[in-house]
Design a protein around this motif. Structure first.
Motif, mmCIF file in Angstrom:
data_model
loop_
_atom_site.group_PDB
_atom_site.id
_atom_site.type_symbol
_atom_site.label_atom_id
_atom_site.label_comp_id
_atom_site.label_asym_id
_atom_site.label_seq_id
_atom_site.Cartn_x
_atom_site.Cartn_y
_atom_site.Cartn_z
ATOM 1 N N VAL A 379 0.898 -1.612 -0.178
ATOM 2 C CA VAL A 379 0.466 0.243 -0.006
ATOM 3 C C VAL A 379 0.859 1.188 -0.444
ATOM 4 O O VAL A 379 0.606 2.936 -0.735
ATOM 5 N N GLY A 380 2.083 1.249 0.227
ATOM 6 C CA GLY A 380 2.807 2.560 0.475
ATOM 7 C C GLY A 380 3.119 2.869 -1.065
ATOM 8 O O GLY A 380 3.881 4.006 -1.060
ATOM 9 N N CYS A 381 3.772 1.613 -1.281
ATOM 10 C CA CYS A 381 5.051 1.840 -2.465
ATOM 11 C C CYS A 381 3.164 2.304 -3.546
ATOM 12 O O CYS A 381 3.703 3.084 -4.689
ATOM 13 N N LEU A 382 2.480 2.097 -3.677
ATOM 14 C CA LEU A 382 0.989 2.273 -4.108
ATOM 15 C C LEU A 382 0.841 3.760 -3.977
ATOM 16 O O LEU A 382 1.153 4.783 -5.481
ATOM 17 N N ALA A 383 1.245 4.611 -2.106
ATOM 18 C CA ALA A 383 1.186 5.571 -2.891
ATOM 19 C C ALA A 383 1.868 6.366 -2.692
ATOM 20 O O ALA A 383 1.978 7.696 -3.627
ATOM 21 N N LEU A 389 3.452 10.169 -9.546
ATOM 22 C CA LEU A 389 2.968 10.781 -11.268
ATOM 23 C C LEU A 389 2.212 12.382 -11.137
ATOM 24 O O LEU A 389 1.930 13.144 -11.953
ATOM 25 N N ILE A 390 1.784 12.441 -9.231
ATOM 26 C CA ILE A 390 1.218 13.654 -9.377
ATOM 27 C C ILE A 390 2.262 15.039 -8.934
ATOM 28 O O ILE A 390 2.135 16.217 -9.580
ATOM 29 N N VAL A 440 3.597 24.736 -6.175
ATOM 30 C CA VAL A 440 2.068 24.781 -5.542
ATOM 31 C C VAL A 440 1.119 26.188 -5.796
ATOM 32 O O VAL A 440 2.485 26.813 -5.055
ATOM 33 N N ALA A 441 0.299 26.309 -6.441
ATOM 34 C CA ALA A 441 0.114 27.114 -7.036
ATOM 35 C C ALA A 441 -1.632 27.480 -5.825
ATOM 36 O O ALA A 441 -2.060 26.504 -6.178
ATOM 37 N N PHE A 442 -1.998 28.482 -5.411
ATOM 38 C CA PHE A 442 -2.939 29.090 -4.317
ATOM 39 C C PHE A 442 -3.474 29.771 -4.499
ATOM 40 O O PHE A 442 -3.388 30.552 -5.724
ATOM 41 N N ILE A 443 -5.137 30.153 -4.994
ATOM 42 C CA ILE A 443 -5.425 30.835 -4.546
ATOM 43 C C ILE A 443 -5.101 32.112 -3.892
ATOM 44 O O ILE A 443 -4.426 32.333 -2.679
ATOM 45 N N ASP A 444 -5.026 33.632 -4.782
ATOM 46 C CA ASP A 444 -4.616 34.659 -3.860
ATOM 47 C C ASP A 444 -5.497 34.295 -2.622
ATOM 48 O O ASP A 444 -6.925 34.504 -2.700
ATOM 49 N N PRO A 445 -5.169 35.359 -1.437
ATOM 50 C CA PRO A 445 -5.779 35.611 -0.349
ATOM 51 C C PRO A 445 -6.935 36.023 -0.766
ATOM 52 O O PRO A 445 -8.122 36.311 0.588
ATOM 53 N N LYS A 446 -6.808 37.568 -1.357
ATOM 54 C CA LYS A 446 -7.849 38.338 -1.350
ATOM 55 C C LYS A 446 -9.001 37.744 -1.981
ATOM 56 O O LYS A 446 -10.169 38.068 -1.975
ATOM 57 N N PRO A 490 -5.788 25.199 -1.530
ATOM 58 C CA PRO A 490 -4.431 24.615 -2.474
ATOM 59 C C PRO A 490 -6.256 24.620 -3.570
ATOM 60 O O PRO A 490 -6.399 23.324 -3.201
ATOM 61 N N ILE A 491 -4.784 24.755 -4.904
ATOM 62 C CA ILE A 491 -5.176 23.975 -5.384
ATOM 63 C C ILE A 491 -4.463 23.581 -6.748
ATOM 64 O O ILE A 491 -4.265 24.300 -7.300
ATOM 65 N N VAL A 492 -4.037 22.529 -6.681
ATOM 66 C CA VAL A 492 -2.970 22.246 -8.258
ATOM 67 C C VAL A 492 -3.899 22.277 -9.083
ATOM 68 O O VAL A 492 -4.704 21.790 -10.009
ATOM 69 N N VAL A 493 -2.488 23.167 -10.043
ATOM 70 C CA VAL A 493 -2.688 23.165 -11.725
ATOM 71 C C VAL A 493 -2.486 22.874 -12.578
ATOM 72 O O VAL A 493 -1.003 21.951 -12.043
#
Length: 493
Positions: A379-383, A389-390, A440-446, A490-493
């Motif tokens: 299971v650890g290897c698969l994770a 890949l991500i 990693v891209a994030f939404i602007d705090p505003k 977070p939003i992954v782009v």
């Protein structure tokens, strides 16, 4: 004088004749022409209004029928000498309410004793002990409510015991289980009594040839799923006790109404699970014994292994047939998994039993933990593969290749934009993490106002002293928003 003597003699003879007639009517002396029917070694005195058993019975009597009379007491002196040939004694329908503890000392060869339909209320200790050859004992349709635990001791040859239609409130488990059991008993009828609770677990462990002849229908049994499972199992095995009286097995539902339901319908009324035969499971190097639990005793048994291989005596197979007909496999291997068949044959009955065996590919001690560790590692290897890949395919482009962004800006991004790996980010950590090629891209705090994890709950953006001096324009984050990476979205782009 002679005339007076002759007169006295005639008077005595007349009195003797009268006495003989009266005694014949009361059953004191056997009279094969008036009170009984004698046919060879059979003496039948049924329905003759006898109050006592006739005396002077022939020693060669084999069957004595005294049913349907008024004999209420069976005393020790009903016969004063041995009747070695007597094997059938019938005393039903007599109103009998007393039996002496010495009533059977001169008839030890009895094989069939009928005491049914009388007024017996209790069975005292060792009352039947002299009858070591008795095979059938009929006690049904009496008023028996008390049975001493030793009442049937000594009946080593007893095969059938009928106790139905009495007032028995306790199932006599000692007759079929443990050391006090009757070894040859194949039928025990305690139906139509006052038994409320059965020892279901003990009954389930009995051999099938005993369960095949246990009758306990028409009792005020308490409904539960154990009772249903017990009878459902017997019905699947086609045991006579369950099949012959299927609709007569009833029980009392719990509650004030005391509603009576059929036991075989409890899966609907009490949501009892359907019974399924349990398959055998084993582990490598174990010794497994498979019983050939037949409905009849002393049957010839033959085992067939998976692949239609017959177990033959003296072979080099790991499986061998034991004296009781069960199959022993030692040591068991993984290839021993499969369906096993036992063919049981007797002069009047044939039966086939099937058992499915599953062998696990590890031993019982030690390897189970190894299997769990291997599963966890897998299971650890698969994770890890998924994370790689991500990282390779779902990460955003580097800032220096994005139009409209300078390289210098990427080195001075706020901790909220540069890392999601640190639980408590600091300015020193930011300098180190800026060198890593992970973004990693994030939404602007505003844009996060009104959502969990926004920079300032009050909607105000305060600048620190460095920002006011023009060095860096870092936003002053609230403590809650930077205490953990999971407080941002977070939003992954």
């Amino acid at each position: 004088m002679p005339s007076s003597l002759s007169h006295s003699i005639r008077l005595a003879l007349c009195m003797a004749l009268v006495f003989l007639q009266l005694s014949g009517t009361s059953g004191s002396l056997l009279n094969c022409h008036k009170m009984c029917i004698c046919a060879s070694n059979i003496v039948s005195c049924s329905k003759m209004n006898l109050t006592t058993i006739p005396t002077a019975l022939p020693k060669y009597t084999a069957v004595l029928d005294l049913s349907y009379n008024d004999i209420t007491r069976l005393r020790a002196e009903w016969t004063t000498y041995k009747l070695p040939q007597l094997h059938n004694l019938l005393l039903s329908h007599n109103g009998l309410h007393f039996i002496s503890s010495e009533a059977f000392i001169y008839v030890k060869q009895l094989r069939y004793l009928d005491l049914s339909s009388n007024n017996l209320r209790q069975l005292d200790e060792v009352i039947f002990e002299p009858l070591e050859h008795l095979e059938v004992l009929l006690l049904y349709n009496n008023h028996i409510s008390q049975i001493d635990r030793t009442a049937f001791s000594g009946l080593n040859s007893l095969q059938k015991l009928y106790l139905s239609q009495n007032k028995v409130s306790r199932f006599p488990l000692e007759l079929v289980k443990d050391k006090s059991r009757l070894d040859n008993l194949i039928l025990l009828d305690v139906s139509s009594n006052q038994i409320k609770v059965l020892p279901t677990q003990e009954l389930q462990t009995l051999p099938a040839w005993i369960k095949n002849g246990l009758y306990f229908h028409n009792n005020p049994l308490l409904c539960d799923c154990e009772l249903y499972s017990l009878l459902a199992h017997w019905y699947i095995r086609k045991l006579n006790s369950a099949q012959d009286f299927r609709d007569d097995y009833t029980c009392v539902m719990p509650g004030q109404e005391k509603k009576v339901e059929r036991v075989f319908e409890l899966n609907n009324h009490m949501n009892c699970s359907s019974f399924k035969e349990a398959n055998e499971e084993a582990y490598l190097e174990q010794t497994l014994t498979l019983p050939c639990d037949t409905k009849h005793r002393n049957m010839s048994k033959t085992w067939v292994l998976p692949g239609n291989v017959v177990v033959s005596p003296g072979s080099n197979q790991t499986a061998k047939v034991l004296k009781d007909g069960s199959l022993q496999i030692s040591p068991i291997r993984e290839e021993d998994s499969g369906n096993y068949t036992c063919y049981a044959i007797s002069e009047s009955f044939n039966e086939t039993l099937y058992i499915k065996v599953t062998v696990h590919n590890f031993t019982l001690n030690g390897n189970g933990e190894t299997l769990n560790t291997a599963y966890t590692t897998l299971v650890g290897c698969l994770a890890s593969v998924v994370l790689v890949l991500i990282y390779l395919y779902l990460t955003p482009c580097r800032c220096f290749c994005c139009p409209g962004h300078s390289k210098s800006k990427s080195h001075h991004e706020d901790s909220i934009h540069s890392s999601m790996l640190s639980a408590t980010p600091t300015h020193e950590d930011l300098a180190t993490k800026a060198e890593l090629n992970r973004h990693v891209a994030f939404i602007d705090p505003k844009d996060l106002q009104g959502q969990n994890g926004k920079v300032n709950p009050n909607g105000d953006e305060d600048l620190d002293e460095e920002a006011l001096q023009g060095k860096d324009q870092r936003k002053k984050s609230v403590a809650e928003s930077i205490s953990s990476v999971f407080s941002d979205t977070p939003i992954v782009v």
